[in-house]
Design a protein around this motif. Structure first.
Motif, short mmCIF file in Angstrom:
data_model
loop_
_atom_site.label_atom_id
_atom_site.label_comp_id
_atom_site.label_asym_id
_atom_site.label_seq_id
_atom_site.Cartn_x
_atom_site.Cartn_y
_atom_site.Cartn_z
N VAL A 29 9.73 -2.60 -6.64
CA VAL A 29 8.44 -2.41 -7.28
C VAL A 29 8.20 -0.93 -7.58
CG1 VAL A 29 7.45 -4.41 -6.12
CG2 VAL A 29 7.16 -2.14 -5.11
N TYR A 30 7.31 -0.70 -8.51
CA TYR A 30 6.78 0.64 -8.75
C TYR A 30 5.42 0.71 -8.08
CZ TYR A 30 4.47 4.52 -11.11
OH TYR A 30 3.77 5.68 -11.37
N LEU A 31 5.29 1.63 -7.13
CA LEU A 31 4.04 1.73 -6.37
C LEU A 31 3.54 3.17 -6.44
CD1 LEU A 31 2.07 0.06 -4.70
CD2 LEU A 31 3.41 0.58 -2.66
N PRO A 32 2.53 3.42 -7.27
CA PRO A 32 2.03 4.79 -7.43
C PRO A 32 1.34 5.31 -6.17
CG PRO A 32 1.35 3.37 -9.26
CD PRO A 32 1.89 2.47 -8.19
N SER A 33 1.20 6.61 -6.15
CA SER A 33 0.50 7.27 -5.04
C SER A 33 -0.93 6.75 -4.92
CB SER A 33 0.48 8.78 -5.31
OG SER A 33 -0.40 9.44 -4.43
N ARG A 34 -1.38 6.59 -3.66
CA ARG A 34 -2.74 6.14 -3.34
C ARG A 34 -3.12 4.88 -4.14
NH1 ARG A 34 -5.01 12.03 -3.37
NH2 ARG A 34 -4.69 12.66 -1.20
N THR A 35 -2.24 3.90 -4.05
CA THR A 35 -2.46 2.65 -4.78
C THR A 35 -2.09 1.47 -3.90
OG1 THR A 35 -2.01 3.67 -6.92
CG2 THR A 35 -1.76 1.29 -6.80
N VAL B 109 -1.64 -9.82 -8.96
CA VAL B 109 -2.92 -10.48 -9.25
C VAL B 109 -4.11 -9.55 -9.02
CG1 VAL B 109 -2.06 -12.81 -8.83
CG2 VAL B 109 -2.99 -11.48 -6.92
N LEU B 110 -3.89 -8.47 -8.29
CA LEU B 110 -4.97 -7.51 -8.03
C LEU B 110 -4.35 -6.16 -7.73
CD1 LEU B 110 -8.10 -7.11 -7.60
CD2 LEU B 110 -7.63 -7.42 -5.16
N SER B 111 -4.92 -5.11 -8.30
CA SER B 111 -4.43 -3.76 -8.04
C SER B 111 -5.60 -2.79 -8.04
CB SER B 111 -3.42 -3.36 -9.11
OG SER B 111 -3.19 -1.96 -9.10
N THR B 112 -5.56 -1.84 -7.12
CA THR B 112 -6.60 -0.81 -7.10
C THR B 112 -6.45 0.14 -8.29
OG1 THR B 112 -5.25 0.66 -5.71
CG2 THR B 112 -6.73 -0.87 -4.59
N ASP B 113 -5.31 0.06 -8.99
CA ASP B 113 -5.03 0.95 -10.11
C ASP B 113 -5.49 0.40 -11.45
OD1 ASP B 113 -3.81 3.46 -10.98
OD2 ASP B 113 -2.32 2.21 -11.99
N TYR C 203 0.84 -1.20 0.00
CA TYR C 203 0.00 0.00 0.00
C TYR C 203 0.88 1.25 0.00
CZ TYR C 203 -3.37 -3.43 1.74
OH TYR C 203 -4.16 -4.54 1.90
N ASN C 204 0.50 2.21 -0.82
CA ASN C 204 1.11 3.53 -0.80
C ASN C 204 0.00 4.55 -0.54
OD1 ASN C 204 2.37 5.96 -1.16
ND2 ASN C 204 2.94 5.63 -3.30
N PHE C 205 -0.10 4.99 0.71
CA PHE C 205 -1.13 5.96 1.09
C PHE C 205 -0.66 7.41 0.89
CE2 PHE C 205 -2.84 2.29 3.39
CZ PHE C 205 -4.20 2.44 3.20
N HIS C 206 0.52 7.60 0.33
CA HIS C 206 1.02 8.97 0.19
C HIS C 206 0.14 9.74 -0.79
CE1 HIS C 206 3.71 12.38 -0.19
NE2 HIS C 206 4.43 11.88 0.81
N PRO C 207 -0.25 10.96 -0.44
CA PRO C 207 -1.17 11.72 -1.30
C PRO C 207 -0.55 12.21 -2.60
CG PRO C 207 -0.46 13.06 0.56
CD PRO C 207 0.04 11.68 0.83
N GLU C 208 0.79 12.23 -2.70
CA GLU C 208 1.43 12.79 -3.89
C GLU C 208 2.51 11.91 -4.49
OE1 GLU C 208 2.98 16.45 -2.47
OE2 GLU C 208 1.03 17.47 -2.38
N LYS C 209 3.31 11.28 -3.67
CA LYS C 209 4.52 10.62 -4.15
C LYS C 209 4.28 9.19 -4.61
CE LYS C 209 7.70 13.31 -1.26
NZ LYS C 209 8.74 13.24 -0.21
N SER C 210 4.78 8.90 -5.81
CA SER C 210 4.85 7.52 -6.31
C SER C 210 6.31 7.09 -6.19
CB SER C 210 4.39 7.45 -7.77
OG SER C 210 3.06 7.89 -7.89
N PHE C 211 6.51 5.80 -6.01
CA PHE C 211 7.87 5.32 -5.75
C PHE C 211 8.29 4.30 -6.80
CE2 PHE C 211 6.07 6.63 -1.67
CZ PHE C 211 7.02 7.58 -1.27
N GLU C 212 9.39 4.61 -7.46
CA GLU C 212 10.01 3.72 -8.44
C GLU C 212 11.13 2.97 -7.75
OE1 GLU C 212 10.11 1.95 -11.94
OE2 GLU C 212 9.20 3.94 -12.06
#
Length: 663
Positions: free
Chosen positions: A650-656, A614-618, A590-599
């Motif tokens: 992993v790449y984990l986008p903001s709020r994803t 297998v599942l993503s909110t994105d 989980y990435n709950f950060h409101p702005e930052k995505s992490f590569e």
């Protein structure tokens, strides 16, 4: 007492637990006498009330303080004194009516109770149906004895106690899209298939016991053996439950034995002319916050009445168990109002109502005697130790506790700025439980949907929901609401709870609050219904939330991912707003950060495996941006920031949030 081994924090209060258990055993001995089981004791509904005989009817009532009782109804033109009951021992009254047709199916009846020269028309205590006159609006009992009783076909249905309950909380009346009261038949035909399709295996029915005020949500019960006539007749309720069983769906009843409506004309309050027949006297017998009456659980006749009610609903309607409402109110003299249960001494004190705890133990033992596969859930916000431990361990005997702290946590979290969300507190709140306690987790139930409160998505989106839920709309408020709606549900269902609950419509972000028809809204049903069409429209974003909920439940159910088994925290970063944990070969990130995505985000896995999402909110099908590659295979590597560990980047986008499977 195994509770002392399971939860060592209870040891200083061993004497309190022992006292409770000794009182429980002595109470059983007194109640049962020569009867060996509670199953043989809880039969008030087979003796009291109206029962057809070979050549007539017999009617019995329990009214110990009354001076006289008279049966009245349309069979005797409502003559208050033509049919007196004869008083027997132990406060029991009886009358035999000769003739097979003196009472017939749908006959309306009342009983006139006289105490010290004052008489009142009352509804019989064990009546099985109560109806309201359309002209006078008065309620009366009704004989229910159809010529062709409902024929059950669910004899082979059993609750699989090895499967976690995915609970869909429902209210029959407001389950329809029309502006009016829905019926049992409409629910069976229109809503049951929707629940099945969504993947939920259990429904929890609210407001089933008869209640005179529709807007009470069913929590001000008047008649403990009558199925609510707001939604139809008893045979139609039986048909609904039978159909649910045919679909493989467990049916629980939201039972209210924590209090009763104070109404005299419609309810059981003061039936024999005294408050003390069922309730405590004085302030102890009144719930100031709920404006209702409180049972005397130390009185044997009250225990008999309430236990008989439990058995009746299981026998007559094939309910598979109960969610007990207001347990906290029952087990503390102050009803838990304003009490912070931050120390074990709060559970074992003079504030604890041992009589209520003993009653709940009796109730749970009876439920298992009637149906060994039955389920009981406690609505207890205090976290009483042993609530979900077996009685012979020193526990109260419930199967599950409703984790009421979870929605409270989410409300408090949403009141903070996104940058101030505490990841450690989130993980702790959603994963922590009493030893050996099974929990039902949830983000919100009907409580949060009522007027005066707000649903989760309405707290996030507010007025933007009215204009910006269309697929083509551009709104950062709605984008945030939809992202967090999915993330909150995924982390709540997966972080240790053994069961999960949603209130109907909340899974797809049903807009607005629930406002029952009342004088203040001109008795409107506009906000007392479910707009299922919102979740079906291809032009609205509700459909995508509904699709995510279905996929989430399917993953958790089919891969057996509920509970704390094999749960391991991998990373918590409060600055980056990252949470990661592992369960049975699945990674939840989980990435709950409101702005930052992490590569290239490092996630330690402590083992050499390959992983794939297998599942993503994105995912675009869930109204996401589709930035996460589900085809990519993640291989474990040495981690720079965790030199001793192996893991994945992993790449984990903001709020994803995303779930990866190891292989």
């Amino acid at each position: 007492m195994k509770i002392l081994e399971i939860d060592p924090w209870v040891k200083p209060y061993a004497n309190d637990v022992e006292l409770r258990m000794n009182r429980y055993q002595k109470l059983k001995e007194v109640l049962l006498k020569e009867k060996g089981k509670l199953y043989d004791f809880a039969n008030g509904h087979h003796y009291f009330g109206f029962h057809r005989q070979k050549d007539g009817w017999i009617y019995r009532e329990w009214a110990p303080a009354a001076d006289a009782l008279y049966l009245m109804g349309d069979f005797n033109h409502w003559d208050r004194y033509r049919h007196p009951l004869r008083k027997k021992e132990n406060g029991i009254w009886e009358i035999y009516l000769s003739g097979n047709h003196v009472l017939h199916h749908s006959s309306r009846v009342k009983v006139h109770v006289v105490k010290e020269g004052q008489g009142k028309d009352r509804i019989p205590l064990y009546i099985r149906r109560v109806v309201q006159d359309k002209e006078t609006h008065d309620f009366s009992g009704q004989i229910w004895n159809p010529e062709k009783p409902f024929q059950w076909t669910d004899k082979d249905f059993k609750v699989d106690l090895g499967q976690p309950p995915f609970i869909y909380e429902v209210h029959i009346g407001m389950a329809q899209e029309k502006e009016g009261i829905g019926t049992y038949r409409e629910f069976e035909e229109l809503v049951l298939p929707r629940i099945k399709e969504q993947g939920y295996n259990t429904i929890q029915m609210m407001a089933i016991m008869q209640h005179p005020y529709y807007a009470s949500f069913g929590y001000h019960v008047s008649n403990y053996f009558a199925a609510s006539s707001w939604f139809g007749n008893p045979e139609e309720l039986k048909s609904l439950i039978n159909k649910a069983h045919e679909m493989g769906i467990t049916v629980l009843m939201d039972i209210v034995q924590s209090h009763a409506v104070k109404n005299v004309a419609e309810g059981i309050n003061g039936f024999d002319g005294t408050v003390q027949q069922f309730f405590h006297d004085g302030s102890r017998g009144t719930h100031s916050a709920w404006d209702s009456k409180l049972f005397n659980y130390g009185k044997h006749e009250v225990i008999h009445f309430l236990l008989s009610s439990l058995k009746y609903w299981m026998e007559e309607f094939h309910f598979d168990g109960f969610r007990f409402d207001g347990v906290t109110s029952m087990i503390y003299h102050d009803h838990g109002l304003g009490t912070a249960f931050d120390h074990y001494e709060k559970y074992f004190s003079l504030n604890t109502d041992v009589e209520a705890l003993n009653y709940l133990q009796l109730a749970n033992e009876l439920i298992k005697e009637v149906r060994p596969d039955a389920v009981s859930i406690a609505e207890d916000m205090s976290g009483m130790p042993g609530m979900c431990l077996p009685i012979h361990y020193g526990g109260i005997g419930f199967d599950y506790r409703l984790s009421m702290g979870m929605p409270d946590f989410w409300i408090k979290t949403l009141e903070k700025n996104d940058e101030d969300w505490d990841m450690n507190a989130m993980y702790h709140e959603l994963s922590t439980s009493r030893p050996n306690e099974k929990r039902v987790g949830y983000v919100e139930s009907h409580d949060q949907a009522l007027v005066g409160d707000k649903t989760f998505i309405f707290r996030l989106a507010d007025k933007e929901m009215y204009d910006s839920m269309g697929k083509g709309s551009q709104s950062i408020v709605i984008d945030r609401a939809i992202a967090l709606h999915k993330m909150a549900r995924l982390i709540t269902i997966s972080l240790g709870s053994e069961g999960y609950l949603t209130f109907m419509g909340n899974e797809f972000g049903h807009p607005e609050w629930i406002d029952f028809p009342r004088e203040g809204n001109q008795w409107s049903f506009k906000y007392c219904r479910r707009q299922w069409s919102l979740a079906e429209s291809p032009f609205l974003r509700y459909k995508d939330l509904n699709a995510f909920d279905k996929a989430m439940v399917s993953l958790m159910k089919e891969q057996d991912l509920m509970g704390e088994t094999d749960l391991k925290c991998l990373t918590i970063d409060n600055e980056k707003k990252i949470i990661g944990y592992q369960k049975k070969g699945y990674l939840f990130l989980y990435n709950f950060h409101p702005e930052k995505s992490f590569e290239g985000l490092e996630i330690p896995t402590y083992q050499d495996r390959k992983y794939q999402v297998v599942l993503s909110t994105d995912e675009k099908r869930f109204d996401g941006d589709g930035h996460i590659d589900h085809q990519l295979v993640y291989k474990t590597v040495d981690l720079k920031n965790h030199p001793k560990d192996r893991g994945i980047l992993v790449y984990l986008p903001s709020r994803t949030a995303m779930v990866l499977k190891a292989f």
